[in-house]
Write an enzyme that holds these catalytic residues in place. Structure first.
Site, PDB file in Angstrom:
ATOM      1  CB  SER A  65       8.695 -18.340 -16.087  1.00  0.00           C
ATOM      2  OG  SER A  65       8.060 -19.331 -15.328  1.00  0.00           O
ATOM      3  CG  ASP A 119      11.970 -18.546  -9.013  1.00  0.00           C
ATOM      4  OD1 ASP A 119      10.878 -19.114  -8.812  1.00  0.00           O
ATOM      5  OD2 ASP A 119      12.315 -18.124 -10.130  1.00  0.00           O
ATOM      6  CG  HIS A 154       8.885 -17.020 -10.867  1.00  0.00           C
ATOM      7  ND1 HIS A 154       9.967 -17.661 -11.453  1.00  0.00           N
ATOM      8  CD2 HIS A 154       7.850 -17.195 -11.735  1.00  0.00           C
ATOM      9  CE1 HIS A 154       9.608 -18.184 -12.608  1.00  0.00           C
ATOM     10  NE2 HIS A 154       8.330 -17.908 -12.808  1.00  0.00           N
TER      11      HIS A 154
END
Length: 267
Positions: free
Chosen positions: A95, A219, A248
């Protein structure tokens, strides 16, 4: 476990488990290295040395009042790798951490790194630009930063609810939210706004090492077509792996598959 000083009065917490091929993990917003628990408890069994870094402002690292962006974080990673004196590492970023390691590769000329792995990466750019009209509205990140100062518990709770594709136990979700709440309020706000402002597209051409891209097709935080596909197009030597049962949180949704991919890629 150790603490490494990266500048005066700023120390980063580093967990170093196992021996063998060094794999360095950089967490995402607003988590800590503990998000990789299900990697750290398995990969050392396969002769992989797992090194987890808490970015400044997060986890057990120092939480100074100051700047929190990919340049600051990338420079901190460089200081840690210099101190550990490790080479030919597999550098893993999740991320926001995916953006950090993207910038690291360009800003620090791939120093210490033999391979790169981008997991659900917030890279190269998420927000709308003149030449990227499909991006997310920048106000989304500015508003999120403001909300961190208003009701941070609500922000972390909504974030935790949004990242999983398969519903985890309530206890696991509580654990993730508690991890988020360990972060500095100022770091949370400043760094998420910086994610909304970053554009790392020019950094991609500086990445020459083999690069593994693992991304959940569900995601919502870093949509597959905005990030994974753009990374695959922009980096010279990539392998893109779709995680069809992940949001995610591919580090949990499909942890066994992710561990296998990292093990095969690193060795």
């Amino acid at each position: 476990m150790t603490r490494i000083e990266v500048e005066e009065d700023v120390e980063l917490f580093v967990r170093d488990w196992g021996s063998g091929t060094p794999v360095v993990f950089v967490h995402g917003w607003p988590l800590s290295h503990m998000m990789f628990e299900y990697q750290f408890t398995q990969l050392p069994r396969e002769d992989i040395r797992c090194i987890g870094i808490d970015l400044r402002g997060y986890g057990q690292s120092s939480k100074p009042w100051g700047e929190y962006d990919v340049d600051v974080f990338a420079d901190d990673i460089k200081s840690v790798l210099d101190e550990l004196d490790v080479d030919d590492v597999t550098l893993v970023g999740f991320s926001m951490g995916g953006g950090v390691v993207t910038r690291y590769m360009s800003r620090h000329n791939e120093d210490h790194v033999g391979k790169l792995a981008l997991l659900g990466a917030a890279s190269p750019v998420l927000t709308e630009q003149p030449d990227f009209p499909e991006g997310i509205d920048k106000d989304t990140y500015a508003d999120l930063a403001k909300e961190c100062y208003h009701d941070r518990a609500k922000v972390t709770g909504e974030f935790t609810d949004s990242i999983f594709h398969s519903e985890p136990s309530p206890e696991l979700k509580n654990w993730v939210q508690n991890m988020c709440m360990e972060s500095s309020p100022q770091a949370m706000a400043v760094s998420i706004e910086s994610v909304g402002n970053m554009d790392l597209r020019s950094d991609l051409e500086d990445i020459s090492v083999p690069t593994l891209i693992c991304h959940g097709v569900h995601d919502e935080s870093c949509p597959f077509e905005l990030t994974a596909e753009k990374l695959d197009e922009g980096i010279a030597n990539t392998e893109l792996v779709r995680f069809d049962k992940s949001g995610h949180a591919l580090f949990y949704d499909e942890k066994e598959k992710l561990n296998q991919e990292l093990m095969e890629f690193s060795n």
